[in-house]
Design an enzyme around this catalytic site. Structure first.
Site, PDB file in Angstrom:
ATOM      1  N   ARG A 145       1.935   6.670   8.476  1.00  0.00           N
ATOM      2  CA  ARG A 145       1.035   5.574   8.001  1.00  0.00           C
ATOM      3  C   ARG A 145       1.452   5.323   9.416  1.00  0.00           C
ATOM      4  O   ARG A 145       0.085   4.756   9.698  1.00  0.00           O
ATOM      5  CB  ARG A 145       1.343   5.243   6.744  1.00  0.00           C
ATOM      6  CG  ARG A 145       1.876   5.558   5.839  1.00  0.00           C
ATOM      7  CD  ARG A 145       2.295   4.438   4.244  1.00  0.00           C
ATOM      8  NE  ARG A 145       2.451   5.114   3.711  1.00  0.00           N
ATOM      9  CZ  ARG A 145       3.912   5.067   2.714  1.00  0.00           C
ATOM     10  NH1 ARG A 145       4.323   3.851   3.133  1.00  0.00           N
ATOM     11  NH2 ARG A 145       4.250   5.470   2.587  1.00  0.00           N
ATOM     12  N   SER A 180      -0.474   6.658  -0.163  1.00  0.00           N
ATOM     13  CA  SER A 180      -0.354   5.042  -0.221  1.00  0.00           C
ATOM     14  C   SER A 180       1.318   4.258  -0.753  1.00  0.00           C
ATOM     15  O   SER A 180       2.011   5.217  -1.273  1.00  0.00           O
ATOM     16  CB  SER A 180      -0.820   4.117  -1.006  1.00  0.00           C
ATOM     17  OG  SER A 180      -1.070   4.699  -2.353  1.00  0.00           O
ATOM     18  N   GLU A 183       1.547   4.207  -4.053  1.00  0.00           N
ATOM     19  CA  GLU A 183       2.213   6.218  -5.184  1.00  0.00           C
ATOM     20  C   GLU A 183       3.524   6.404  -3.929  1.00  0.00           C
ATOM     21  O   GLU A 183       3.402   7.043  -5.968  1.00  0.00           O
ATOM     22  CB  GLU A 183       0.847   7.030  -4.219  1.00  0.00           C
ATOM     23  CG  GLU A 183      -0.238   7.002  -4.749  1.00  0.00           C
ATOM     24  CD  GLU A 183      -0.917   7.767  -3.770  1.00  0.00           C
ATOM     25  OE1 GLU A 183      -2.049   8.467  -3.989  1.00  0.00           O
ATOM     26  OE2 GLU A 183      -0.846   7.833  -2.160  1.00  0.00           O
ATOM     27  N   GLU A 184       3.889   6.005  -2.998  1.00  0.00           N
ATOM     28  CA  GLU A 184       5.333   6.759  -3.106  1.00  0.00           C
ATOM     29  C   GLU A 184       6.729   5.967  -3.979  1.00  0.00           C
ATOM     30  O   GLU A 184       7.154   6.459  -4.459  1.00  0.00           O
ATOM     31  CB  GLU A 184       5.955   6.065  -1.647  1.00  0.00           C
ATOM     32  CG  GLU A 184       6.805   6.788  -1.456  1.00  0.00           C
ATOM     33  CD  GLU A 184       7.350   6.743   0.039  1.00  0.00           C
ATOM     34  OE1 GLU A 184       8.948   7.432   0.436  1.00  0.00           O
ATOM     35  OE2 GLU A 184       6.510   5.549   0.889  1.00  0.00           O
ATOM     36  N   GLY A 185       6.099   4.636  -3.920  1.00  0.00           N
ATOM     37  CA  GLY A 185       7.116   4.049  -4.672  1.00  0.00           C
ATOM     38  C   GLY A 185       6.861   4.176  -5.860  1.00  0.00           C
ATOM     39  O   GLY A 185       7.643   4.073  -7.524  1.00  0.00           O
TER      40      GLY A 185
END
Length: 507
Positions: A145, A180, A183-185
């Site tokens: 990112r 994003s 999404e990761e979380g």
């Protein structure tokens, strides 16, 4: 009359004779044969039905391309239970040698080359007949990112090199992309609760705390928040027939490595030739390059004008002063919502149990603070004592730990504690609800399993169907049926036995 009796008595075996049926023996034989066949067939069915079979598995591969390193995970699940009741679990993990793929911006081909050893290991681990059907995913997180923000063309070149390398292997390559922060979380939360069987059983869920090198995530279900106040932080799932409204947020630049850069940038904002850093051990001395420190988008706009090429970095090891430095990384003064964590980001009050993984686990494990819920004041005391330990003694006590990691544990321990208690507002009582975890039932905690489960649709929205009878009920029903059948056969045999229906008469 007497003569008649004498005649009768002289032939006792001829006085009463059983009625003979020429088909009797044949009937008995037929019934017996069919009865035996039926019983044997039922027994065979029972044995075959319940005999152990060789389990067949399907596989999935996910590459976690983080900011500091890449890990390749293999997951497996029962082939006949794709998205029903079969549990996906981690079969193997391979840590790629070298830094994360974002570090190869200057030589993209090396990013693809770095993955080959682990991918060859994966190729040998998964059965050959499953290769073509095994999906292969690569998800990049905060490191890419940041690279994408700094140099989007370089980011594309790295992805191109990685894709070219992965497509040389005999798997079903599904592409590489940047996840994003949301999404990761969210996928980290799915992984933690899936592995703990909380989703399938409809139990109260566990929050997820993830700390990487370049970002950190917090995700949990709040009973006091409906997502209306900050919809960008809301993710809704329907899993196993239950609805979950998840609060999740990712803070880019607040992973442990980038946070350290921000802390050093804060202390060198005037461009000095040397600094005394309370977050490094007494006796630690190193010469750092200004250009290298400020090469990240997280701090590049803060580089002081007219600064020398290098500065001397000297440690003084003071926990309280280190916390003061760390606090400058957070903005607590601005909040347009009812309540915030930091930097003006809305966050409802934390509640319930939390699993803290990735760097949270490794740092607390090194500090021996991960095995039991230590009171918060004890945690602060232990970190303070560690920070005050002379650098030479720290190296002597930890000869097997790489210096690049060892020198940062004082800062990282102080940072994550401050992040949890002052950033996310975990009180002294709530802090005891945090469990620092690495694996759950043999699988690593992290976003990768949740990501694969989502892409393969392996978690149904509705609860899976269950058989009409449980296994024990099934066996009981078959056993009773077999006994009834056997009873009928015995009755039939008895009906044809000579002693069962004698009809004597006088000849």
């Amino acid at each position: 009359m007497e003569n008649r009796e004498q005649v009768v008595n002289s032939f006792p075996n001829s006085a009463y004779m059983e009625e003979k049926n020429p088909w009797q023996k044949c009937g008995i034989l037929v019934v017996a044969i069919f009865g035996i066949i039926a019983v044997v067939a039922l027994v065979v069915i029972l044995v075959v039905q319940n005999m152990p079979l060789t389990q067949k598995y399907k596989y999935g591969i996910v590459l976690d391309a983080g900011s500091s390193h890449t890990t390749v995970f293999i997951y497996e699940w029962p082939a006949e239970k794709d998205n029903n009741t079969g549990r996906a679990k981690q079969k193997h993990a391979c840590n790629v040698k070298g830094p994360g793929i974002s570090s190869y911006a200057g030589a993209p081909w090396k990013a693809g080359q770095s993955l080959r050893d682990c991918m060859q290991e994966v190729e040998m681990t998964i059965p050959r007949k499953r290769h073509a059907e095994t999906p292969l995913y690569l998800g990049a997180t905060a490191g890419m990112r940041l690279l994408n923000l700094k140099n989007s063309s370089a980011s594309e070149e790295v992805f191109r090199a990685v894709s070219d390398a992965l497509q040389t292997f005999p798997f079903s390559y599904q592409g590489a992309r940047i996840l994003s922060g949301q999404e990761e979380g969210a996928y980290g939360w799915v992984t933690v609760n899936y592995l703990d069987d909380r989703l399938k059983q409809g139990l109260k869920t566990t929050g997820a705390l993830d700390l990487g090198g370049a970002s950190t995530q917090i995700s949990f279900v709040s009973t006091t928040w409906d997502g209306v106040e900050a919809p960008a932080n809301s993710v809704t799932f329907r899993l196993y027939g239950n609805d979950y409204n998840l609060y999740t947020h990712s803070f880019l630049c607040y992973g442990k490595d980038q946070a350290l850069k921000m802390a050093l940038a804060q202390q060198t904002r005037s461009g000095p030739g040397s600094i005394n850093d309370p977050c490094f051990h007494p006796g630690y001395v190193e010469t750092n390059n200004y250009s290298k420190l400020y090469d990240s988008p997280c701090v590049s706009d803060r580089k002081p004008q007219g600064a020398p090429a290098t500065f001397q970095h000297t440690g003084i090891g003071n926990f309280q002063q280190c916390q003061d430095v760390v606090r400058t990384l957070f903005n607590f003064s601005q909040c347009k919502y009812s309540r915030c964590s930091f930097n003006g980001v809305h966050q409802p009050p934390v509640e319930g149990l939390f699993g803290a993984f990735s760097a949270y686990y490794y740092v607390m494990k090194f500090l021996n603070l991960n095995d039991m819920p230590y009171p918060l004041h004890k945690v602060k005391e232990k970190i303070a004592n560690f920070c005050a330990t002379p650098w030479e003694k720290v190296k002597e006590q930890n000869p097997k730990v790489k210096l690049e990691f060892l020198m940062t544990y004082c800062f990282t321990g102080t940072y994550l504690l401050t992040l949890l208690t002052e950033g996310y507002n975990f009180t002294s009582e709530m802090y005891s609800n945090i469990k620092f975890i690495h694996k759950i039932k043999g699988s690593d905690a992290g976003w990768t399993l949740g990501y694969m489960l989502n892409l393969t649709n392996m978690i149904p929205a509705e609860a899976p169907d269950t058989p009409p009878l449980p296994y024990g009920g099934y066996v009981a029903a078959v056993t009773i049926t077999a006994l009834i059948l056997l009873f009928i056969v015995l009755l039939a045999v008895c009906a044809f036995r000579p002693g069962c229906h004698k009809r004597p008469h006088i000849i």
